[in-house]
Design a protein around this motif. Sequence first.
Motif, PDB file in Angstrom:
ATOM      1  N   LYS A  55      35.020  21.229 -35.650  1.00 16.91           N
ATOM      2  CA  LYS A  55      34.639  20.206 -36.624  1.00 16.91           C
ATOM      3  C   LYS A  55      35.282  18.896 -36.204  1.00 16.91           C
ATOM      4  N   VAL A  56      34.443  17.923 -35.938  1.00 18.02           N
ATOM      5  CA  VAL A  56      34.887  16.648 -35.396  1.00 18.02           C
ATOM      6  C   VAL A  56      34.329  15.521 -36.252  1.00 18.02           C
ATOM      7  N   SER A  57      34.593  14.271 -35.856  1.00 15.63           N
ATOM      8  CA  SER A  57      33.989  13.148 -36.559  1.00 15.63           C
ATOM      9  C   SER A  57      32.483  13.149 -36.303  1.00 15.63           C
ATOM     10  N   ARG A  58      31.724  12.464 -37.139  1.00 15.91           N
ATOM     11  CA  ARG A  58      30.270  12.430 -36.983  1.00 15.91           C
ATOM     12  C   ARG A  58      29.877  11.836 -35.633  1.00 15.91           C
ATOM     13  N   ALA A  59      30.563  10.758 -35.221  1.00 13.55           N
ATOM     14  CA  ALA A  59      30.237  10.138 -33.939  1.00 13.55           C
ATOM     15  C   ALA A  59      30.477  11.109 -32.793  1.00 13.55           C
ATOM     16  N   SER A  60      31.600  11.825 -32.838  1.00 16.40           N
ATOM     17  CA  SER A  60      31.890  12.794 -31.779  1.00 16.40           C
ATOM     18  C   SER A  60      30.909  13.955 -31.807  1.00 16.40           C
ATOM     19  N   ALA A  61      30.528  14.401 -32.997  1.00 17.63           N
ATOM     20  CA  ALA A  61      29.587  15.528 -33.105  1.00 17.63           C
ATOM     21  C   ALA A  61      28.259  15.197 -32.437  1.00 17.63           C
ATOM     22  N   GLU A  62      27.748  14.005 -32.680  1.00 18.46           N
ATOM     23  CA  GLU A  62      26.473  13.606 -32.075  1.00 18.46           C
ATOM     24  C   GLU A  62      26.592  13.541 -30.561  1.00 18.46           C
ATOM     25  N   TYR A  63      27.697  12.977 -30.080  1.00 18.27           N
ATOM     26  CA  TYR A  63      27.898  12.849 -28.630  1.00 18.27           C
ATOM     27  C   TYR A  63      28.074  14.217 -27.978  1.00 18.27           C
ATOM     28  N   VAL A  64      28.982  15.034 -28.517  1.00 14.86           N
ATOM     29  CA  VAL A  64      29.282  16.328 -27.911  1.00 14.86           C
ATOM     30  C   VAL A  64      28.068  17.250 -27.978  1.00 14.86           C
ATOM     31  N   ARG A  65      27.338  17.222 -29.085  1.00  9.98           N
ATOM     32  CA  ARG A  65      26.154  18.072 -29.218  1.00  9.98           C
ATOM     33  C   ARG A  65      25.141  17.776 -28.116  1.00  9.98           C
ATOM     34  N   ARG A  66      24.853  16.493 -27.912  1.00  2.00           N
ATOM     35  CA  ARG A  66      23.897  16.120 -26.860  1.00  2.00           C
ATOM     36  C   ARG A  66      24.417  16.531 -25.486  1.00  2.00           C
ATOM     37  N   MET A  67      25.704  16.313 -25.266  1.00  2.00           N
ATOM     38  CA  MET A  67      26.312  16.648 -23.981  1.00  2.00           C
ATOM     39  C   MET A  67      26.214  18.145 -23.704  1.00  2.00           C
ATOM     40  N   TRP A  68      26.647  18.957 -24.651  1.00  2.00           N
ATOM     41  CA  TRP A  68      26.679  20.398 -24.437  1.00  2.00           C
ATOM     42  C   TRP A  68      25.283  20.990 -24.332  1.00  2.00           C
ATOM     43  N   GLU A  69      24.338  20.457 -25.103  1.00  2.00           N
ATOM     44  CA  GLU A  69      22.979  20.987 -25.045  1.00  2.00           C
ATOM     45  C   GLU A  69      22.300  20.684 -23.717  1.00  2.00           C
ATOM     46  N   SER A  70      22.794  19.670 -22.995  1.00  2.00           N
ATOM     47  CA  SER A  70      22.190  19.304 -21.711  1.00  2.00           C
ATOM     48  C   SER A  70      22.683  20.169 -20.555  1.00  2.00           C
ATOM     49  N   ILE A  71      23.763  20.903 -20.765  1.00  2.00           N
ATOM     50  CA  ILE A  71      24.415  21.629 -19.661  1.00  2.00           C
ATOM     51  C   ILE A  71      23.694  22.936 -19.349  1.00  2.00           C
ATOM     52  N   GLY A  72      23.458  23.160 -18.051  1.00  3.60           N
ATOM     53  CA  GLY A  72      22.900  24.419 -17.603  1.00  3.60           C
ATOM     54  C   GLY A  72      23.952  25.315 -16.976  1.00  3.60           C
ATOM     55  N   THR A  73      24.874  24.705 -16.206  1.00  4.55           N
ATOM     56  CA  THR A  73      25.906  25.465 -15.499  1.00  4.55           C
ATOM     57  C   THR A  73      27.237  24.737 -15.572  1.00  4.55           C
ATOM     58  N   ILE A  74      28.316  25.485 -15.768  1.00 10.32           N
ATOM     59  CA  ILE A  74      29.677  24.963 -15.710  1.00 10.32           C
ATOM     60  C   ILE A  74      30.313  25.421 -14.397  1.00 10.32           C
ATOM     61  N   VAL A  75      31.023  24.504 -13.728  1.00  6.20           N
ATOM     62  CA  VAL A  75      31.817  24.850 -12.550  1.00  6.20           C
ATOM     63  C   VAL A  75      33.286  24.704 -12.918  1.00  6.20           C
ATOM     64  N   MET A  76      34.065  25.737 -12.692  1.00  8.79           N
ATOM     65  CA  MET A  76      35.464  25.728 -13.072  1.00  8.79           C
ATOM     66  C   MET A  76      36.317  26.318 -11.956  1.00  8.79           C
ATOM     67  N   GLY A  77      37.612  26.021 -11.990  1.00  9.80           N
ATOM     68  CA  GLY A  77      38.542  26.595 -11.041  1.00  9.80           C
ATOM     69  C   GLY A  77      39.104  27.914 -11.542  1.00  9.80           C
ATOM     70  N   ARG A  78      39.784  28.635 -10.652  1.00  9.21           N
ATOM     71  CA  ARG A  78      40.308  29.944 -11.028  1.00  9.21           C
ATOM     72  C   ARG A  78      41.441  29.836 -12.040  1.00  9.21           C
ATOM     73  N   THR A  79      42.230  28.752 -11.974  1.00 10.75           N
ATOM     74  CA  THR A  79      43.326  28.602 -12.929  1.00 10.75           C
ATOM     75  C   THR A  79      42.800  28.566 -14.351  1.00 10.75           C
ATOM     76  N   LEU A  80      41.778  27.745 -14.604  1.00  7.65           N
ATOM     77  CA  LEU A  80      41.205  27.676 -15.950  1.00  7.65           C
ATOM     78  C   LEU A  80      40.543  28.996 -16.318  1.00  7.65           C
ATOM     79  N   PHE A  81      39.851  29.603 -15.378  1.00  4.35           N
ATOM     80  CA  PHE A  81      39.234  30.906 -15.657  1.00  4.35           C
ATOM     81  C   PHE A  81      40.274  31.902 -16.149  1.00  4.35           C
ATOM     82  N   ASP A  82      41.405  31.962 -15.452  1.00  8.98           N
ATOM     83  CA  ASP A  82      42.451  32.911 -15.846  1.00  8.98           C
ATOM     84  C   ASP A  82      43.069  32.542 -17.192  1.00  8.98           C
ATOM     85  N   LEU A  83      43.250  31.240 -17.438  1.00 10.84           N
ATOM     86  CA  LEU A  83      43.870  30.808 -18.694  1.00 10.84           C
ATOM     87  C   LEU A  83      43.042  31.204 -19.910  1.00 10.84           C
TER      88      LEU A  83
END
Length: 206
Positions: A55-83
Amino acid sequence: MGTVIMHSVVSVDGYIADENDDVGPLHDWYFSGDTPITEGDDQRYDHSGAGSGFKVSRASAEYVRRMWESIGTIVMGRTLFDLVNGWEGSPPAGDHVVVVSHRPKPEGWHPEASYRFLDDVPAAIGKARELAGERVVAVNAGEVGGQALAAGLVDEVAMDVVPVVFGSGKSYFGSIRGQHLLEDPHVVVQGDGVLHLRFKVGRRAK
């Protein structure tokens, strides 16, 4: 092919975590607002474990929603994967994940999840773009993101800047060297406790 965007939440002095990979208050804004990132009963992005989701501010919700809905693939390193244990096979956005690692996927780990493990950053970006199609490839900042930027594989840099100074820690750009030009930000969104910025990566004339 879709756009490759390097992204992370970051302190004002450029760190995505401290030396012990502790993010401190960097993610507090995800839970300090009154607007869910998704509308209605959609629990797609609810990975908080508390059933309440982000739950974020309205401005952040609109921005993050559009951003996340556009993503097809995430690339991450092994450190974050393990964390985060690979988000238990269910990433917060997108349908696929490519992990840059010299070690293979843990034996028996969520065989149903679309996770690929590659030991080379360019190969990982190539596979991620193939999997994403016309959708966005989101590359986590840090060492992997920095290497991708240095290799000329990043189209945009996205930063969720939180008003905190770490002083030291894990750099947003990893151990990247040399100058890399960014254009003026083409997205500037002020949320509560965070400033969302997106820059296109400048292209040097050959």
